[in-house]
Design a protein around this motif. Structure first.
Motif: not given
Lengths: 476, 333
Positions: B5-34
């Motif tokens: 079970d822990k593998m499942n949860f870890q995987q979920v957390t990891n992938s969610l973190n990764k996509t959220r991180e990617k999204m945060a970067i893009k969001q920053e770029q979109a707001t600053t346009m830099k």
């Protein structure tokens, strides 16, 4: 000759076995989310069979041991990879803060202020008579000095924060080592009786991993199941049941540093002399923090001093040869540095005489005409003269290369941390695959054991009925 | 592989973190346009941007300086034009009086009055100001440089930085225009001195030095004191001295020449300035484009990437939801 009591006995033991099994299952389920927990399984074996005549009749089963399912080699590997992760992440954390100091992408920084400073002299050269341009020169010079101060103090703030970080990490380390020493004691007490101290071992493995994240350790287990933990190359933190504390001391001016910096001190026993092991620490969060504090930031502060010192001296040398608005000899433009090159970024100040009276700013070379702008020209030309690095780089070159180096470093440590995180997550995935609790599995196990509990109970009832049958024979 | 079970949860957390991180970067770029929000986002580009910004900052200052110099030189040019016009008018007047047959003493005296006026006018021209700065005083800009034909300024040339390592004088010192100080003549005199020194040191053996031969004194011509020339003309007219008038005419010619030469010099400087400003402006735009290319985000790219990241996030959220949900327990009654 089989006995009814024998059947009863098998049933009773089987009931007990199922209960032990179920308890283990419930322990597993309860600890499903416990960090570092390894699932446990009962090791069931047949009890010795009875030989009667030519037959061997089974006598049931007993629980030999409750064992954790784990791969010790993997645990050790994870421990060492986590030490690297702690180091990489520690570096990434501190370097991100260092980078922020030099971040000019959004707001202006030192680069802009230095440019504005020299531009102010260009403005002065184009109208050397004006008092307004002199005020501009003064204000832009003040902005430069303020920003040198800002960069310097922000870097020093990161250093101070690292000091505090080391202090709190050391406290955590001490609590870990205390617990490890306790666990050493527990484990050897349990295992001397032949049992396996599953939970304590799990906990100790976890603590060793966490300890490694903080500081570079070496550890080994002896035959009695006790681990000895060494930090750096000389500090024995845990040996058997005893634990030695690390402390943090700030020694002001140590090793030519600018102010009291936290040193990691090892205290072997109560009354022995303290050993400074700061230099030995190269791994974990503390190793990373020390590296950033003592090598990276220290270097940056020195670079910054270099720029401030050269700039002040070059400007002063030209300015002092000039003549001010009233034809008086030029004074120093920036105050002299009380401590030489060291701390010159922090001590960079505009000369008070100029601050009070901008007409003391010297634009002229001769004392005759107010339109004389030769010294202002010479000062503005400094921006693009190669005065740093033994005459190989300009202020801009030098500063840009400092920012570039920081940026590349941050990029590198971020990539390393990311990579290392992948590795650790891969390994812990493998670990969870081996030792992790699966609810499906435990549920199956639970049903299986419940069934065998039911069956055992039925067995006892059957034996009981059989007893009744036999006893009823007598009534007739 | 055994999946806990822990593998499942870890995987979920990891992938969610990764996509959220990617999204945060893009969001920053979109707001600053830099594209670059901190140097480590792209170290090479970040340092190039810094360099470009310094160049932009300097170029803007150089353009300011160059415009200032242009102002100054423009005004100097106009003033010199006025001066040469005045001198030409003077020459015309004097020409008619140089011959005893074409005029008479009374007329000459009347003309002398006009010459005196012109003299005063020249004095005023020599004391012209732009803002509060006298343009012909050399470095002496805060005091009138001409008083009764006497030059009280100096030979200072206010050089001004108009490009990296390029300086240009924005004034013409009055002693060159009015007093006939010749930079070339001074240079020549210096060379003569050096030559003689060389001769003395090396002896006749090194006669083939590549220096100007001595036998050309005043090859660049000697300048003339314009005020003096005009004053003399006036005196000659008053004294009814036709010869004196004629002599003055020669001087006047030299004076006109002198002013025209200065004007030509100013003109060529103005030309150089124009070219310089043009190239500065071009460089400014080039650097702005460079900086923008390195640090600005492509809006279309960022928004489409942001959308993609959002899609990723939704996808991993929905798979995560499904991954966590079922267990054997859900099917036991």
């Amino acid at each position: 000759m089989p006995k009814l009591t024998g059947i009863m006995g098998i049933g009773r033991r089987s009931l007990a076995n199922s209960q032990v099994g179920l308890q283990t299952v419930s322990h597993n389920i309860a600890n499903k989310s416990t960090e570092g927990f390894s699932r446990q399984r009962i090791e069931q074996a047949t009890t010795p069979s009875l030989g009667t005549g030519g037959r061997q009749v089974g006598t049931g089963a007993t629980v030999k041991a409750v064992r954790s399912i784990k791969n010790d080699y993997l645990e050790k590997q994870i421990q060492s990879e986590m030490e690297k992760l702690g180091y990489n992440e520690g570096q990434a954390e501190s370097m991100a803060r260092v980078e922020q100091v030099f971040n000019e992408q959004i707001n202006g920084g030192l680069n802009r202020f230095v440019g504005e400073f020299f531009n102010a002299f260009r403005e002065l050269a184009s109208s050397p008579e004006s008092a307004a341009t002199r005020t501009l020169v003064k204000e832009s010079a003040k902005a430069v000095t303020r920003d040198f101060g800002r960069v310097n103090s922000q870097l020093v703030d990161v250093q101070k924060d690292i000091d505090r970080q080391i202090e709190s990490e050391v406290q955590i380390i001490n609590s870990y080592t205390t617990e490890i020493a306790d666990l050493n004691e527990k484990i050897s007490q349990i295992e001397i009786r032949g049992a396996i101290a599953n939970d304590s071992r799990d906990r100790r493995d976890l603590l060793l991993k966490k300890l490694g994240e903080k500081i570079d350790i070496k550890y080994a287990e002896n035959e009695e199941g006790q681990v000895t933990v060494m930090a750096g190359s000389t500090a024995t933190l845990v040996s058997g049941f005893s634990q030695n504390e690390l402390t943090v001391s700030a020694s002001p001016g140590f090793n030519g540093h600018r102010y009291g910096e936290a040193r990691v001190i090892f205290l072997p026993t109560e009354n022995s002399t303290e050993v400074d092991i700061t230099k030995q620490l190269k791994g974990g969060k503390i190793g990373a923090a020390l590296e950033v504090r003592d090598i990276v930031i220290d270097g940056l502060l020195k670079d910054l001093d270099e720029v401030a010192f050269s700039m002040a001296n070059e400007v002063n040398a030209l300015h002092i040869q000039g003549k001010d608005r009233s034809g008086r000899d030029g004074v120093l433009f920036f105050e002299n540095f009380p401590t030489g090159k060291l701390n010159s970024a922090a001590n960079l100040r505009i000369n008070e005489t100029i601050d009070k009276d901008v007409s003391r700013i010297a634009a002229a070379q001769g004392s005759f005409g107010l339109g004389d702008n030769r010294v202002a020209n010479k000062i503005s030309e400094l921006q693009y003269s190669k005065v740093l690095n033994n005459g190989t780089s300009t202020f801009d070159d030098f500063y840009t290369s400092v920012v570039g180096t920081v940026a590349v470093d941050v990029n590198k440590v971020n990539a390393a941390a990311k990579h290392q995180k992948e590795i650790v997550s891969q390994l812990s995935n493998i670990r969870e695959s081996i030792s992790g609790v699966s609810i499906d599995e435990e549920t199956t196990k639970m049903i299986e054991l419940q069934k065998s509990f039911d069956a055992s109970a039925r067995l006892i009832r059957a034996a009981d009925e059989m007893f009744d049958t036999i006893l009823s024979l007598k009534r007739y | 592989m055994r999946v806990s079970d822990k593998m499942n949860f870890q995987q979920v957390t990891n992938s969610l973190n990764k996509t959220r991180e990617k999204m945060a970067i893009k969001q920053e770029q979109a707001t600053t346009m830099k594209r670059i929000n901190k140097p480590s986002d792209d170290p090479v580009a970040a340092t190039r941007v810094l360099e470009a910004r310094t160049n932009i900052q300097s170029a803007e200052q150089y353009i300011r300086n160059a415009n200032q110099a242009k102002n100054f030189l423009d005004y100097s040019e106009r003033t010199l034009e006025e001066l040469s016009n005045v001198l030409i008018r003077l020459k015309e007047v004097a020409l008619g009086q140089s011959n005893s047959g074409t005029s008479n003493p009374v007329a000459r005296r009347a003309i002398a009055m006009e010459v005196e006026q012109i003299y005063d006018q020249m004095n005023a021209i020599g004391n012209r100001k732009i803002g509060d700065r006298y343009i012909f005083g050399g470095y002496v800009t805060q005091r009138s440089p001409f008083e009764q034909g006497q030059y009280t300024g100096d030979s200072g040339e206010m050089e001004i930085e108009i490009n990296r390592g390029v300086k240009l004088a924005m004034n013409v010192p009055g002693d060159i225009v009015f007093m006939g100080r010749s930079i070339e003549a001074e240079k020549a005199a210096q060379e003569d001195q050096d030559y003689q020194l060389n001769q003395a040191l090396r002896g006749p053996a090194s006669i083939n030095q590549n220096t100007r031969p001595l036998d050309e004194p005043g090859a660049f011509g000697q300048g003339v004191d314009v005020f003096q020339a005009v004053k003399r003309l006036e005196i000659a007219l008053r004294a009814d001295d036709t010869r004196g008038v004629q002599n003055s005419l020669d001087k006047l010619d030299t004076a006109i020449n002198q002013v025209v030469m200065s004007r030509a010099d100013v003109g060529s400087r103005l030309n150089a300035l124009e070219n310089n400003i043009e190239s500065l402006q071009k460089g400014l735009i080039d650097n702005k484009i460079l900086a923008s290319k390195f640090e600005d985000a492509d809006a279309f790219e960022v928004y489409s990437e942001l959308q993609a990241a959002e899609g990723n996030l939704k996808a991993s959220l929905s798979t995560s939801g499904r991954l966590i949900q079922p267990s054997l327990l859900d099917f036991l009654r």
